[in-house]
Enzyme design. Structure first.
Site: not given
Ligand code: ASP
Length: 534
Positions: A264, A217, A297-298
């Site tokens: 991710s 993200t 973040t995932d």
């Molecule tokens: N779906 C995103 C990822 O993990 C979420 C994020 O980065 O906050 O790539």
């Protein structure tokens, strides 16, 4: 007998000043540890070669010098009135090789200054290497010494030998690094800290930070600035990401590389291996200060823990990301990236394992968990707590991770092309064995069971796991609870069933450790030991 001062000394043509005082005990141990002399024509071998003789003890110390320094550091904690520590150098030369200081009986003039320092009678100048005398505090009255034909010793000469030349110290720092590298893991971390502080104070620390981008993200964009939910992650490239936070260029020289461009959720073993290899080769480069990895973040906690086990360096490696896309109002990506660069450039972050920073907080890779689906303070170390904060452009640590990691880890991905297959099975009331059977069928090497409570297993699923183990699959009991210890032989008789307990590792991190453990051994006893150590 109470000691007031300890004086170290060495024969240095250009670098060490006539006398300097260590700032405190730890710094004093450092000063002793870097004691050195340059060889002269009176000795066999090359002239001008630096010979390190820490505390003048090398020939007498019957054990590892690293342990000897640790002993000094430990003693420092026990001594109530720590002696002040000084270093003297009677042997500064001018460019023609003449001694600038008369030496012999005149050395008492320096001991006099040392004594007056100890009783608090004189101030001193804080230089990068330690406290140096104000020239007027050294009594040179009556010295009758000719440095070279036509050049008498005077206050100008004194001034000259009380200065430090950054250029000479730069090469000294390189030589200290070289010397220290011999002690490997026996070198107390306090010595590395002092060396980094010296570099910082000398202004030598040209920080070079490499940002490795993997997507997420933080590199995501939406159609409008009020959109924080529907957006496409992993669209902004590394160059644009760096350009979006110009402030980071004030902290260090920044370069970037695009390792992957994924959400991710799609982070896979191949990207992990590629990323780890790149981090290992970059950190091996003496010019690189630290690494920042931008990541979704995932799955960030899994990548962080993977790197924590396979990166072979003390240099800071910091992951960060964003909960809001780069286009959103109050996107958190920029400040998180800025903080990550601060952390990667901080000498404090050295040797602390792979770190994650989000929302002004510093976490260890082992403890950090994403705990919220959308809030900007989603990242927590819920069980054992965060390591510190980033405040006012500074990394502030309050604790450190004591489990084995990075430079102290046994895992090695060099030449590893793939990782063992380990899957996770979620536990719940009335859980069946069918998923477990399917995993065994599909050739799983290991299964992590995210049990209820203390890793408890519903009976049908337990039967499945017992059969899986009999079929050679390694079974680890973790917990879906997210806090606390899954202890061996607690809820389940691990000894009888030959299962492994995950300690405080959550299921997704247990998977990472088990994959790496299986690259080393299939012995469940050894693997259990790893779960207690990492
Ligand atoms: N779906 C995103 C990822 O993990 C979420 C994020 O980065 O906050 O790539």
């Amino acid at each position: 007998m109470p000691l007031t001062a300890i004086v170290f000394g060495g024969r240095r043509a250009k670098s060490a000043p006539l006398v300097y005082q260590a700032r405190n005990w730890q710094h004093g141990v450092f000063v002793g540890s870097i004691m050195a002399s340059e060889t002269t024509a009176a000795q066999a071998g090359d002239v001008g070669v630096i010979r390190r003789d820490p505390m003048a003890m090398l020939p007498f110390c019957g054990y590892n010098m690293g342990d000897y320094w640790q002993h000094w550091l430990d003693m420092g904690k026990k001594i109530k009135n720590q002696p002040k520590i000084f270093n003297v150098n009677w042997f500064r030369l001018d460019d023609n090789g003449n001694f600038l200081w008369p030496g012999f009986g005149e050395n008492f003039r320096i001991l006099d200054w040392i004594t007056r320092r100890c009783v608090g009678e004189v101030n001193a100048l804080d230089s990068p290497v330690g406290y140096i005398p104000n020239p007027e505090d050294i009594d040179i009255f009556g010295i009758d010494y000719e440095v070279s034909p036509g050049r008498k010793f005077d206050s100008d000469v004194l001034r000259e030998i009380l200065t430090i030349e950054p250029a000479f110290w730069k090469s000294d720092v390189d030589s200290i690094k070289d010397f220290y590298s011999k002690f490997e893991e026996r070198l107390p971390k306090e010595m590395t800290e002092e060396l980094a502080r010296l570099e910082e104070k000398l202004g030598l620390q040209q920080k070079n930070i490499v940002i490795l981008a993997t997507g997420g993200t933080i590199a995501g964009t939406a159609d409008s600035s009020d959109e924080t939910v529907r957006y496409t992650p992993a669209t902004v490239g590394i160059d644009a990401l760096i350009e979006s936070v110009p402030e980071i260029k004030n902290i260090a020289n920044i370069s970037g590389e695009q390792i992957a461009q994924v959400d991710s959720k799609d982070m896979d073993n191949d990207i992990w291996l590629k990323l780890a290899e790149r981090v290992n080769s970059l950190t091996a480069n003496p010019d690189v200060t630290g690494i920042v990895i931008t990541h979704g973040t995932d799955a960030m906690e899994e990548t962080a823990y993977f790197l924590n086990l396979v990166v072979n360096s003390e240099k800071p490696v910091v992951l960060t990301g964003a909960m809001r896309p780069s286009t959103a109002i109050s996107s958190d990506g920029k400040i998180n990236l800025f903080n990550a660069v601060i952390l990667a450039g901080s000498s404090q972050a050295r040797g602390k394992g792979v770190l994650v920073t989000m929302n002004d907080t510093i976490h260890s890779a082992r403890a950090v968990v994403k705990t919220n689906t959308f809030l900007t303070d989603a990242f927590r170390s819920p069980d054992l707590g965060a390591l510190g904060y980033i405040l006012g452009n500074k990394a502030i640590f309050h604790k450190e991770e004591i489990r084995r990691h990075t430079f102290n880890s046994q895992f090695d991905i060099t030449n590893l092309k793939q990782l063992p297959k380990v899957d996770i099975v979620y536990g719940y009331a009335n859980a069946s064995r069918s998923v477990i059977d399917a995993l065994v069928q599909s050739g799983a090497d290991g299964i992590i069971y995210a049990g209820v409570g203390n890793g408890s297993i519903f009976s049908d699923a337990e039967e499945g796991l017992i059969d899986a183990r009999k079929a050679g699959v390694v079974v680890v009991r973790s917990s879906r609870v997210g806090n606390g210890i899954v202890n061996r032989n607690g809820a389940v008789d691990d000894d009888r069933l030959d299962f492994i307990a995950s300690d405080t590792l959550n299921p997704q991190k247990s998977r990472v450790l088990l994959m790496l453990a299986l690259t080393k051994t299939n012995c469940t006893k050894e693997i259990q030991k790893m779960f207690m150590e990492y």
